[in-house]
Motif scaffolding. Structure first.
Motif, mmCIF file in Angstrom:
data_model
loop_
_atom_site.group_PDB
_atom_site.id
_atom_site.type_symbol
_atom_site.label_atom_id
_atom_site.label_comp_id
_atom_site.label_asym_id
_atom_site.label_seq_id
_atom_site.Cartn_x
_atom_site.Cartn_y
_atom_site.Cartn_z
ATOM 1 N N HIS A 129 0.721 -1.212 0.036
ATOM 2 C CA HIS A 129 0.032 0.018 0.103
ATOM 3 C C HIS A 129 0.755 1.161 -0.129
ATOM 4 O O HIS A 129 0.348 2.505 0.125
ATOM 5 N N GLU A 130 2.119 1.193 -0.174
ATOM 6 C CA GLU A 130 3.065 2.230 -0.001
ATOM 7 C C GLU A 130 2.934 3.487 -1.158
ATOM 8 O O GLU A 130 2.593 4.438 -0.576
ATOM 9 N N ALA A 131 2.604 2.975 -2.331
ATOM 10 C CA ALA A 131 2.402 4.037 -3.395
ATOM 11 C C ALA A 131 0.845 4.756 -3.136
ATOM 12 O O ALA A 131 0.892 5.856 -3.404
ATOM 13 N N TYR A 132 -0.055 3.793 -2.810
ATOM 14 C CA TYR A 132 -1.386 4.484 -2.652
ATOM 15 C C TYR A 132 -1.245 5.636 -1.327
ATOM 16 O O TYR A 132 -1.680 6.577 -1.467
ATOM 17 N N PHE A 133 -0.478 5.056 -0.404
ATOM 18 C CA PHE A 133 -0.392 5.873 0.787
ATOM 19 C C PHE A 133 0.211 7.168 0.608
ATOM 20 O O PHE A 133 -0.234 8.416 1.010
ATOM 21 N N ARG A 134 1.327 7.248 -0.274
ATOM 22 C CA ARG A 134 1.775 8.567 -0.691
ATOM 23 C C ARG A 134 0.843 9.377 -1.546
ATOM 24 O O ARG A 134 0.829 10.532 -1.639
ATOM 25 N N GLY A 135 0.147 8.560 -2.287
ATOM 26 C CA GLY A 135 -0.938 9.545 -3.254
ATOM 27 C C GLY A 135 -2.091 9.992 -2.545
ATOM 28 O O GLY A 135 -2.332 11.107 -2.690
ATOM 29 N N VAL A 136 -2.539 9.045 -1.737
ATOM 30 C CA VAL A 136 -3.332 9.732 -0.450
ATOM 31 C C VAL A 136 -3.047 10.903 0.150
ATOM 32 O O VAL A 136 -3.807 11.781 0.393
#
Length: 293
Positions: A129-136
């Motif tokens: 979920h690392e990339a998703y979290f950065r986007g959020v």
């Protein structure tokens, strides 16, 4: 001493109460120095309790430039608070963003910590979920910037791991949401971009955690989904780590379940100060189900 000054000239608002062994409380993104009131009232009876507003959170200084914020700077600021107060060592307690800061404090400044408590620390740590979290995180920064903190706070305060607090304690949640709405629009956006969106995954720090020889307590709510697996990971890799999971609880642990939080923290600190928060007994082999010989 309402303000202390860091090495880069940033003024941080500091409050303290009580006397005894020091405890430094580091707040989460959605909170501020006021978020630790239930803990200061309880622990100031036996401890010197210190809390402060992170940079970007008035009455601490606010910088609009995200480059003035980072995980390393957050740790440096925590050390600056201790230095200004003449404190050599303290129990370090953090929630969420503050929990990450507490863990990084233990990695970077182990000689300044009596113990580490990290509650609700895990968002963005899971590699899948690392990339998703950065986007959020960047989207949340945009939300604060475009709508202002006073407006966007009502959206942020109703996150999937915040509604548990609202359901249990509507008045406490309303106070939390109101205080969030009082935060700096610029500071909130810059903090989200400079700290949250850029901090390393906890899973990338495993070598450091395995070498950490400090008493550590990790706490998580069982409905704070993206903190549960990181909490289990920390339990497995930090040699002297204990894990407490709160039932039917979300992210805002210290406010949502203050009595339970305080009970676990008090027992942990007392055990650590007695020198009894030990490494796991080697006989407690996780590969063994039952003894056969």
């Amino acid at each position: 001493m309402p303000h202390i000054t860091t090495s880069d000239g940033t003024r941080l608002w500091v409050e303290e109460a009580g006397s005894g062994t020091p405890i430094l409380f580091i707040h989460e993104f959605g909170g501020d120095h006021r978020s630790w009131e239930p803990q200061l009232r309880a622990f100031a009876r036996r401890h010197r309790c210190i809390t402060y507003g992170a940079r970007g959170y008035p009455p601490s200084d606010v910088h609009a430039d995200p480059e003035r914020y980072s995980q390393a700077i957050a740790v440096s600021d925590a050390v600056a608070v201790l230095d200004a107060l003449g404190i050599a060592k303290a129990h370090i307690v953090g929630l969420s963003m503050g929990g990450f800061c507490a863990l990084h404090f233990g990695l970077a400044q182990p000689d300044r910590a009596l113990s580490i408590t990290a509650a609700g620390a895990g968002y963005g740590a899971e590699k899948q979920h690392e990339a998703y979290f950065r986007g959020v995180s960047l989207a949340v920064a945009d939300g604060f910037e475009q709508q202002t903190a006073g407006v966007f706070a009502r959206t942020y305060a109703l996150g999937a791991s915040r509604v548990q607090f609202q359901n249990k304690d509507p008045r406490g949640w309303a106070e939390f949401a109101d205080q969030l709405g009082e935060h700096s629009t610029e500071g909130s956006a810059a903090t989200m971009r400079g700290v949250q969106a850029r901090r390393p995954s906890l899973y990338d720090l495993e070598d450091g955690f395995r070498a950490m020889d400090l008493p550590v307590l990790v706490m998580a709510g069982d409905e704070d989904d993206h903190c549960l697996q990181p909490a289990l990971y920390l339990k497995r890799v930090i040699p002297r780590c204990g894990l407490a999971v709160f039932p039917k609880t979300g992210h805002t642990l210290n406010l949502e379940e203050p009595e339970l939080f305080n009970r676990f923290l008090a027992e942990f600190i007392a055990t650590a100060e007695a020198g009894r928060w030990d490494r796991r007994d080697p006989r407690a082999n996780p590969a063994e189900v039952m003894k056969t010989s």
